[in-house]
Design an enzyme around this catalytic site. Structure first.
Site, PDB file in Angstrom:
ATOM      1  N   CYS A  82      34.330  49.157  36.879  1.00  0.00           N
ATOM      2  CA  CYS A  82      35.473  48.258  37.105  1.00  0.00           C
ATOM      3  C   CYS A  82      35.825  47.512  35.815  1.00  0.00           C
ATOM      4  CB  CYS A  82      35.155  47.240  38.200  1.00  0.00           C
ATOM      5  SG  CYS A  82      34.787  47.994  39.790  1.00  0.00           S
ATOM      6  N   CYS A 130      38.103  47.720  44.757  1.00  0.00           N
ATOM      7  CA  CYS A 130      37.132  46.848  45.396  1.00  0.00           C
ATOM      8  C   CYS A 130      37.232  45.438  44.804  1.00  0.00           C
ATOM      9  CB  CYS A 130      35.728  47.408  45.211  1.00  0.00           C
ATOM     10  SG  CYS A 130      35.214  47.423  43.499  1.00  0.00           S
ATOM     11  N   CYS A 172      40.107  58.006  42.996  1.00  0.00           N
ATOM     12  CA  CYS A 172      38.812  57.431  42.605  1.00  0.00           C
ATOM     13  C   CYS A 172      38.607  56.060  43.247  1.00  0.00           C
ATOM     14  CB  CYS A 172      38.717  57.309  41.092  1.00  0.00           C
ATOM     15  SG  CYS A 172      38.983  58.871  40.252  1.00  0.00           S
ATOM     16  N   ASP A 197      40.300  53.278  42.550  1.00  0.00           N
ATOM     17  CA  ASP A 197      40.643  52.162  41.667  1.00  0.00           C
ATOM     18  C   ASP A 197      41.934  52.463  40.921  1.00  0.00           C
ATOM     19  OD1 ASP A 197      38.214  50.425  41.633  1.00  0.00           O
ATOM     20  OD2 ASP A 197      37.270  52.225  40.825  1.00  0.00           O
TER      21      ASP A 197
END
Lengths: 406, 127
Positions: free
Chosen positions: B106, B63, B37, B39
């Site tokens: 996130c 990110c 994914c 992350d």
């Protein structure tokens, strides 16, 4: 750092700057020689038509075509739409099948999806792990119901060059038209529509140091390819694309093609040197860097690299002095990485770690050296932060962990 | 897309990067997300005898917003009790970092990482 300055442009597959020589040739056609090329009654029209026809001739010459076979469009997206929809709709009573490839540009794939809804059958061919089409599979996919085979010349993400001559020969033998999206190929590699048996070719202005807003479609005359126009009107461009031609853009595209024809060989040589310097530089200073797509059958101005254990979007933020593009599409709601890399069989994990580095006419050796150091520093910084890199260093197999997909 | 100054600051100067020994009894480790994914966050807490988080470390693959979210929460949870830390909501993280809608996941992941680290610590205590 490079702070305060504009980033180094390494995204030449997205677009190219207009060559100053091109701009210079375009300028008089905005102000002084502003006529409508379709005006038959006075000098302004005649001279504008001359400009357009000179542009057309130069586009044709670059691909070994007759000028009468080149029509101007707004760009490669329109050319791709017109070529595929145009022939599909013209010949639909006899043939209803189209063959294309999973790594094509979105505008080809989306056009095919659209035609699928209209009742056409589409075969989306997979590619080999190097990004190239398997000719045996292509051969098997073409039937007597296939109207057109659409395979791009050079891929926009990974820069690989498809075997156009072989594909053209196959299509000719089987009686299907061959369309190729050459937005990324024209001016980068030698192309000859006759030697390669190409029936339709899409061309873009802004990928070859020409202006944005113009492209062209090559449409073979012998044997004649018919297509239904998408834009109706005054019947310009042999009825295939109505609308007043943008003379400065036609002149600019022609000039860009003329420059490419003259400089392609030397430019490719120079870019190959820079590309090799970049690849060697990165791979000698960093471990676990992988090239996506074939290295041999590839334009020299493209590298697509996976930096394992470092997420692509995070990496882009780290290389902020460089204008590059990422194969990770973490910004999209789907969290899906590049469909092109996925089609090569690159695992999702690795696809998330990729960067596309595009080199071009104005890239310098100093820029490449700066880029190497900058990327190496960013990757090292992010690997220090990466739990996956830590596991890799400790010998933990990341695939052995039960991840909770979110 | 442009990032907020706070995201850039955490990205360039991440706080509390690193790892504790996983098997120490007073350490809790949360590992959330998935490489597929894009992350993965590892958040570790070191808890005092009084049940206070006295130190925290993180490592994140992701990110800039994912890195910033996890860096930020290591600052926030230090000095908190486990119950207080468990109350941190993703919306607070998103608000502090001015995350755009596409980056809300996130902050969700950072909240999950805190909860996972606390759960792991409690599991270790009960063994």
């Amino acid at each position: 750092m490079n702070s305060g300055k504009r980033p180094i442009y390494l995204d030449y597959q997205a677009t190219t700057p207009c060559d100053p020589r091109v701009v210079e040739k375009m300028l008089p056609w905005f102000t002084e020689k502003f006529g409508n090329p379709h005006s038959r009654n006075h000098l302004f029209g005649w001279e504008a038509e001359e400009g357009v026809e000179l542009g057309r001739e130069r586009v044709a010459r670059l691909i070994g075509a007759d000028p009468k076979e080149v029509i101007f469009t707004s760009g490669a997206t329109e050319s791709n739409n017109l070529a595929i929809k145009g022939v599909a709709q013209f010949y639909k009573d006899k043939r209803d099948h189209i063959v294309t490839v999973t790594t094509e540009h979105k505008c080809v794939l989306d056009t095919c999806r659209h035609l699928e809804q209209e009742g056409f059958r589409i075969t989306y061919l997979p590619v080999k792990t190097n990004g190239l089409v398997d000719l045996a599979e292509l051969d098997a996919a073409i039937t007597d119901k296939t109207v057109v085979v659409s395979v791009m010349g050079v891929n926009n993400e990974i820069g690989v060059i498809q075997p156009l001559a072989e594909i053209g020969a196959l299509c000719r033998k089987k009686g299907a038209f061959f369309h190729t999206d050459c937005a990324q190929a024209v001016g980068k590699i030698p192309l000859d529509v006759n030697a390669m048996n190409i029936d339709l070719m899409s061309i873009s202005g802004h990928k070859i140091y020409g202006p944005k807003g113009i492209g062209a479609l090559y449409v073979r005359r012998r044997p004649r390819i018919r297509l239904i126009p998408m834009i109706n009107g005054g019947g310009q461009e042999r009825g295939m694309r109505s609308g007043t031609l943008p003379v400065p853009l036609c002149v600019g595209l022609g000039e860009a093609c003329a420059i490419a024809a003259k400089e392609m060989g030397a430019e490719a040589e120079r870019l190959r040197g820079l590309r090799d310097r970049l690849l060697t530089g990165l791979q000698s200073k960093l471990s676990e860097v992988y090239l996506n797509g074939d290295l041999e059958s590839r334009i020299p101005g493209n590298l697509n690299l996976s930096f394992a254990f470092v997420e692509g979007e995070g990496l882009m933020m780290g290389v902020k002095d460089l204008a590059v593009s990422s194969g990770s599409a973490c910004t999209s709601a789907s969290l899906e990485p590049s469909y092109v890399l996925r089609a090569l069989g690159v695992e999702v994990e690795m696809a998330h770690t990729s960067l596309r580095l595009g080199l071009g006419r104005f890239t310098t050796e100093a820029e490449i050296d700066y880029a190497i150091d900058h990327i190496v520093a960013a990757v090292n910084h992010l690997r220090d932060l990466s739990p996956l890199w830590e596991m890799h260093q400790q010998g933990v197999d990341i695939k052995s962990i039960q991840w909770a997909e979110h | 897309m442009s990032y907020s100054d706070k995201v850039v600051d955490h990205y360039e100067n991440p706080r509390n990067v690193g790892s504790f020994q996983k098997d120490e009894k007073n350490v809790g480790t949360g590992l959330v997300g998935a490489p597929a994914c894009g992350d993965v966050m590892k958040l570790q807490i070191k808890v005092s005898a009084e049940g206070i988080i006295e130190d925290a470390k993180f490592k994140t693959f992701g990110c800039g917003s994912a890195i910033a979210s996890s860096s930020l929460v290591t600052e926030w949870i230090k000095g908190k009790t486990l119950d207080e830390a468990a109350e941190i909501k993703n919306s607070q993280i998103a608000c502090e970092l001015a995350l755009p809608p596409v980056k809300i996941h996130c902050s969700v992941l950072a909240e999950d990482a805190i909860k996972a680290a606390i759960a792991d610590y409690r599991k270790n205590q009960n063994q």
